[in-house]
Design a protein around this motif. Structure first.
Motif, PDB file in Angstrom:
ATOM      1  N   VAL A 109       0.933   7.727  -9.657  1.00 40.96           N
ATOM      2  CA  VAL A 109       1.270   6.691  -8.679  1.00 40.96           C
ATOM      3  C   VAL A 109       0.011   6.321  -7.900  1.00 40.96           C
ATOM      4  CG1 VAL A 109       2.681   6.066  -6.687  1.00 40.96           C
ATOM      5  CG2 VAL A 109       3.619   7.558  -8.460  1.00 40.96           C
ATOM      6  N   LEU A 110      -0.204   5.025  -7.723  1.00 35.07           N
ATOM      7  CA  LEU A 110      -1.294   4.511  -6.898  1.00 35.07           C
ATOM      8  C   LEU A 110      -0.712   3.953  -5.608  1.00 35.07           C
ATOM      9  CD1 LEU A 110      -4.243   3.574  -6.406  1.00 35.07           C
ATOM     10  CD2 LEU A 110      -3.693   1.500  -7.701  1.00 35.07           C
ATOM     11  N   VAL A 111      -1.179   4.479  -4.464  1.00 35.09           N
ATOM     12  CA  VAL A 111      -0.711   4.028  -3.152  1.00 35.09           C
ATOM     13  C   VAL A 111      -1.901   3.451  -2.400  1.00 35.09           C
ATOM     14  CG1 VAL A 111       0.434   4.666  -1.004  1.00 35.09           C
ATOM     15  CG2 VAL A 111       1.032   5.849  -3.131  1.00 35.09           C
ATOM     16  N   LEU A 112      -1.811   2.178  -2.040  1.00 30.35           N
ATOM     17  CA  LEU A 112      -2.882   1.510  -1.300  1.00 30.35           C
ATOM     18  C   LEU A 112      -2.458   1.303   0.143  1.00 30.35           C
ATOM     19  CD1 LEU A 112      -3.965  -1.265  -3.845  1.00 30.35           C
ATOM     20  CD2 LEU A 112      -5.005   0.973  -3.488  1.00 30.35           C
TER      21      LEU A 112
ATOM     22  N   ASP B 172       1.148  -0.557   0.919  1.00 27.08           N
ATOM     23  CA  ASP B 172       1.769  -0.502   2.240  1.00 27.08           C
ATOM     24  C   ASP B 172       1.049  -1.457   3.191  1.00 27.08           C
ATOM     25  OD1 ASP B 172       3.616   0.363   4.092  1.00 27.08           O
ATOM     26  OD2 ASP B 172       2.369   2.028   4.794  1.00 27.08           O
ATOM     27  N   GLU B 173       1.802  -2.049   4.123  1.00 28.04           N
ATOM     28  CA  GLU B 173       1.272  -3.060   5.050  1.00 28.04           C
ATOM     29  C   GLU B 173       0.575  -4.166   4.261  1.00 28.04           C
ATOM     30  OE1 GLU B 173       2.267  -2.706   7.927  1.00 28.04           O
ATOM     31  OE2 GLU B 173       2.495  -0.586   8.357  1.00 28.04           O
TER      32      GLU B 173
ATOM     33  N   TYR C 242     -12.625 -10.090  -3.001  1.00 29.04           N
ATOM     34  CA  TYR C 242     -11.362  -9.981  -3.724  1.00 29.04           C
ATOM     35  C   TYR C 242     -10.260  -9.522  -2.780  1.00 29.04           C
ATOM     36  CZ  TYR C 242     -11.905  -4.911  -3.578  1.00 29.04           C
ATOM     37  OH  TYR C 242     -12.030  -3.613  -3.143  1.00 29.04           O
ATOM     38  N   SER C 243      -9.022  -9.786  -3.155  1.00 30.86           N
ATOM     39  CA  SER C 243      -7.858  -9.285  -2.426  1.00 30.86           C
ATOM     40  C   SER C 243      -7.286  -8.108  -3.207  1.00 30.86           C
ATOM     41  CB  SER C 243      -6.795 -10.378  -2.276  1.00 30.86           C
ATOM     42  OG  SER C 243      -5.552  -9.810  -1.897  1.00 30.86           O
ATOM     43  N   ALA C 244      -7.332  -6.920  -2.626  1.00 28.33           N
ATOM     44  CA  ALA C 244      -6.821  -5.732  -3.317  1.00 28.33           C
ATOM     45  C   ALA C 244      -5.321  -5.854  -3.569  1.00 28.33           C
ATOM     46  CB  ALA C 244      -7.118  -4.477  -2.500  1.00 28.33           C
ATOM     47  N   ARG C 245      -4.606  -6.523  -2.669  1.00 25.45           N
ATOM     48  CA  ARG C 245      -3.168  -6.715  -2.885  1.00 25.45           C
ATOM     49  C   ARG C 245      -2.922  -7.567  -4.126  1.00 25.45           C
ATOM     50  NH1 ARG C 245      -0.913 -10.713   1.105  1.00 25.45           N
ATOM     51  NH2 ARG C 245      -1.921 -12.082  -0.403  1.00 25.45           N
ATOM     52  N   ASP C 246      -3.635  -8.680  -4.241  1.00 20.04           N
ATOM     53  CA  ASP C 246      -3.431  -9.569  -5.386  1.00 20.04           C
ATOM     54  C   ASP C 246      -3.899  -8.923  -6.684  1.00 20.04           C
ATOM     55  OD1 ASP C 246      -2.511 -11.287  -3.478  1.00 20.04           O
ATOM     56  OD2 ASP C 246      -4.267 -12.599  -3.499  1.00 20.04           O
ATOM     57  N   VAL C 247      -5.005  -8.178  -6.617  1.00 15.97           N
ATOM     58  CA  VAL C 247      -5.483  -7.464  -7.800  1.00 15.97           C
ATOM     59  C   VAL C 247      -4.476  -6.394  -8.211  1.00 15.97           C
ATOM     60  CG1 VAL C 247      -7.302  -5.962  -8.719  1.00 15.97           C
ATOM     61  CG2 VAL C 247      -7.910  -7.952  -7.328  1.00 15.97           C
ATOM     62  N   ALA C 248      -3.840  -5.749  -7.228  1.00 15.71           N
ATOM     63  CA  ALA C 248      -2.833  -4.734  -7.538  1.00 15.71           C
ATOM     64  C   ALA C 248      -1.645  -5.345  -8.272  1.00 15.71           C
ATOM     65  CB  ALA C 248      -2.368  -4.048  -6.256  1.00 15.71           C
TER      66      ALA C 248
ATOM     67  N   ALA D 141       5.510  -2.194  -5.483  1.00 14.11           N
ATOM     68  CA  ALA D 141       6.244  -2.433  -4.236  1.00 14.11           C
ATOM     69  C   ALA D 141       5.249  -2.822  -3.154  1.00 14.11           C
ATOM     70  CB  ALA D 141       7.014  -1.189  -3.821  1.00 14.11           C
ATOM     71  N   LEU D 142       5.448  -4.002  -2.569  1.00 12.86           N
ATOM     72  CA  LEU D 142       4.633  -4.476  -1.452  1.00 12.86           C
ATOM     73  C   LEU D 142       5.467  -4.325  -0.188  1.00 12.86           C
ATOM     74  CD1 LEU D 142       3.374  -7.815  -3.079  1.00 12.86           C
ATOM     75  CD2 LEU D 142       2.315  -5.560  -3.222  1.00 12.86           C
ATOM     76  N   GLY D 143       5.049  -3.423   0.706  1.00 10.77           N
ATOM     77  CA  GLY D 143       5.862  -3.128   1.876  1.00 10.77           C
ATOM     78  C   GLY D 143       5.274  -3.662   3.163  1.00 10.77           C
ATOM     79  N   SER D 144       6.127  -4.155   4.055  1.00 15.23           N
ATOM     80  CA  SER D 144       5.664  -4.642   5.350  1.00 15.23           C
ATOM     81  C   SER D 144       6.853  -4.964   6.242  1.00 15.23           C
ATOM     82  CB  SER D 144       4.809  -5.902   5.180  1.00 15.23           C
ATOM     83  OG  SER D 144       4.426  -6.421   6.439  1.00 15.23           O
TER      84      SER D 144
END
Length: 720
Positions: free
Chosen positions: A239-242, A312-313, A327-333, A345-348
């Motif tokens: 699992v990768l958690v950012l 997360d966030e 780069y956007s790490a969220r978009d790359v993820a 899962a994108l949480g906020s």
């Protein structure tokens, strides 16, 4: 055997370099040592060929294959190639950014021997052995309920490692190889119905399924993550958690290790030294680390058994790199999850408008947590305190002071949120109006009274406090406005005997200072916390019930169209620190614009109407995410040089329908770090159109001779 290898090098050129293969064939993805001009540098093999492709001249030979790094997986190379293509950045520089620093060096890295970790099987007994008059030692001891390496201990306190060695010799602590530590696992918390439903949907997903987890502050998103991760681990997957910021990493890492003792975990963030980062990265690459917890750059970490990605966030601007490879790490993820065919899962509590739009368009699956996880806990009450024509007491409304006194009398904690470091943001002459300004930036110098310095928070320039006004000679210079240091100085007058702690970048600049400060707050030693944005999210303080927000109005009248979105997120996160347990919470926001529609929506405590209104406005005005943006930036000694360069760049882009080519303009902050800045905005109807336009124009733009000008391209900019 192939005769040539095409190698990606960390140089500012968008091309591969051909090298001859003599007597051996390196694998694709191998790290190799090659000659480059007079230097010897390392690169990564991307292709093997029988010819030298379009390389001009006679290719030199590869000097060596560096065996400290296994060949990078094809998935990692493909991810880097996507990032290089989408953000229009040299592939060699992208791969170099994705690797730990030691693997960018031409020297061979050797892993150190496994280190021991130290922990207390009976934390209460350890604390009983340490004097109450040694609070720093007790804070370190309190952290040893989970295992710590010597390096991690040194981050807690400069003397922590010396203390731990002494405690270990006295038999108060245990030690073991890090991978072999077996501790008692913290138990899963009971889930409410909403949480159970979310966990069920996340764990049932197979293949690429993007989720937007919209949960209010305190709704138990972290517990949802933990129980979902447990089921992914049970299937033998990684699992990768950012997470957005480094200051959230240690506490989350501690919670993850307590929940999954004995499960190999790798933390990846800038707080680690180069060796620690490389060792953790290699453990992920080899499949040993089952959980990878990291900040932005961790999105590139090779994971051979990747089973899920959690961001997360996800709304946080920290996921967007603002220099170099933007780069956007969220978009790359999200792209990586699609590539690996795994759920993400994108949480906020306050999703970005881009993610909200994707959920409304059914591209993301929305999951909702609408109630707080702790039974009986409710969202804090928010009260606006108008400050127009009201006499403030050292920057505080009398009702805020009264609420603080009441909370402290009940034995509870108070947070004063002031997102402005230093003593005062302005040093001004009362006679002629002169203000202390940075000589390198279009910004004022911030007064840091304790250090007797004036500092620029943009470029780092600093100078001694000016004794007299340089314009009129007046010696009566006055600080204007309020910063965290000024608040720290004034509070003891109103709350004598109370423990007051300031937590900002200035007070936590050394390793271990932030962890030690947070430990004081968690233990209840602190009565009043003065904090900046670094305390706004992710922290869970049991006794904190009252939050006072100062200087919130600055986000209401910004030229940035995202300003209200960011302010809503910030205030929601700050308010979410109050009353997270059974104790009710109160939030007081001092404002000069209490009638502003923004505050009415904030008081409604429902993000959805705000998001819907904001999304509608952006669609009407053709702002992202309704269209796609790219921003060319230019820096030069003089503004005219930067504007002229951008005009030449603009002329290289062919007009077409639904493409808006703006005129070059000066940047909002004209001067920064000694150079003057301008920008050119391009807006397209879709990302596909924007990418096609850039693909066609960039070869011509790159060939331009722009003397004394440095330009860059930012795709999907978040700061304009």
């Amino acid at each position: 055997m192939a005769a040539f290898a095409l190698v990606a090098l960390d140089v500012p050129l968008k091309r591969l370099f051909a090298y001859a293969v003599a007597g051996f064939t390196p694998a694709v993805g191998s790290r190799v040592l090659v000659p480059f001009g007079p230097r010897r540098i390392s690169g990564v093999v991307l292709e093997l060929r029988d010819d030298a492709a379009d390389f001009k001249g006679t290719p030199k030979a590869i000097l060596a294959v560096l065996d400290d790094l296994p060949p990078l997986p094809a998935e990692t190379l493909q991810l880097c190639q996507f990032v290089a293509s989408y953000y229009h950045y040299p592939i060699g520089a992208v791969i170099a950014a994705a690797l730990p620093k030691v693997f960018r060096s031409p020297t061979v890295f050797r892993e150190p021997a496994p280190s021991l970790v130290y922990f207390a099987e009976e934390p209460a007994h350890l604390l009983s052995c340490i004097s109450l008059r040694a609070p720093a030692q007790r804070r370190v001891a309190a952290c040893l309920s989970v295992p710590h390496t010597p390096a991690a201990l040194r981050r807690l306190h400069d003397s922590a490692w010396r203390w731990v060695k002494a405690w270990h010799e006295q038999g108060w602590l245990q030690s073991a190889l890090e991978a072999k530590v077996v501790a008692k696992a913290s138990e899963d918390l009971a889930l409410n119905a909403e949480q159970s439903q979310v966990v069920a949907e996340l764990t049932a997903a197979r293949g690429f399924v993007p989720f937007l987890l919209y949960g209010i502050t305190g709704s138990g998103k972290t517990e949802v993550y933990l129980q979902t991760i447990a089921q992914v681990l049970a299937r033998g997957l990684q699992v990768l958690v950012l997470i957005p910021e480094i200051n959230l990493t240690p506490q989350l890492e501690g919670r993850f290790r307590a929940r999954f003792p004995g499960v190999p975990m790798a933390a990846l963030h800038s707080g680690l030294n180069d060796t620690e980062r490389a060792v953790n990265w290699l453990s992920a690459l080899r499949g040993e680390a089952k959980i990878v917890l990291g900040t932005r750059l961790a999105v590139f970490t090779p994971l051979p058994q990747l089973g899920m990605i959690i961001v997360d966030e996800e709304h946080d601007p920290s996921f967007k790199q603002q220099e170099g490879l933007r780069y956007s790490a969220r978009d790359v993820a999200v792209y990586r999850a699609r590539q690996a065919k795994v759920p993400i899962a994108l949480g906020s509590a306050t999703p970005s408008i881009e993610s909200w739009a994707n959920a409304k368009a059914k591209r993301y699956r929305m999951l909702t947590l609408s109630e707080r996880a702790v039974p009986g806990a409710v969202l804090p009450k928010i009260t606006l305190l108008p400050v127009k024509n009201v006499g403030l007491v050292d920057g505080l409304h009398v009702m805020a002071l009264a609420a603080m006194h009441a909370a402290l009398d009940r034995g509870e904690q108070v947070l004063i949120f002031l997102n402005r470091r230093g003593f005062s943001p302005v040093l001004q002459c009362g006679e002629c109006g002169w203000m202390a300004c940075c000589t390198h930036c279009s910004a004022r110098l911030v007064l840091h009274l304790k250090e007797r310095r004036l500092r620029c928070h943009h470029c780092g320039y600093e100078q001694a406090i000016t004794p007299a006004c340089p314009d009129c000679g007046n010696h009566d210079l006055k600080p204007v406005g309020q910063g965290t240091q000024r608040m720290e100085e004034s509070l003891p007058l109103h709350f004598p005997g109370k423990k007051i702690l300031r937590i900002d970048r200035d007070s936590t600049s050394k390793k271990g200072e932030l962890d030690a400060a947070l430990a004081q707050v968690h233990s209840g030693e602190v009565d009043i916390v003065i904090g900046t944005q670094m305390l706004a999210k992710g922290h869970d303080f049991d006794l904190l019930t009252t939050v006072v927000v100062l200087n919130a109005d600055t986000g209401l009248y910004s030229v940035d169209f995202r300003a209200e979105e960011r302010l809503f997120a910030l205030l929601t996160q700050v308010a979410g620190r109050a009353g997270r347990r059974e104790l009710p919470g109160e939030v007081f926001i001092q404002t000069a614009f209490s009638d502003h529609p923004f505050y009415h929506q904030l008081l409604a405590r429902d993000f959805a109407p705000f998001a819907e209104r904001t999304l509608h406005e952006r669609q009407m005005m053709l702002l992202p995410p309704a269209n796609a943006w790219a921003l060319f930036r230019a820096d030069a000694p003089e503004l005219e040089q930067a504007l002229s360069a951008l005009a030449q760049i603009r002329a290289c882009i062919a007009p077409e329908p639904h493409l808006l080519l703006n005129q070059p303009v000066a940047a909002t902050m004209l001067k920064k770090a000694g150079v003057e800045r301008a920008q050119l905005l391009i807006a397209a109807q879709s990302k596909a159109q924007l990418q096609a336009v850039l693909d066609e124009a960039l070869p011509t733009i790159t060939a331009l001779k722009l003397a004394k000008v440095r330009w860059s391209l930012d795709v999907d900019p978040i700061e304009v």
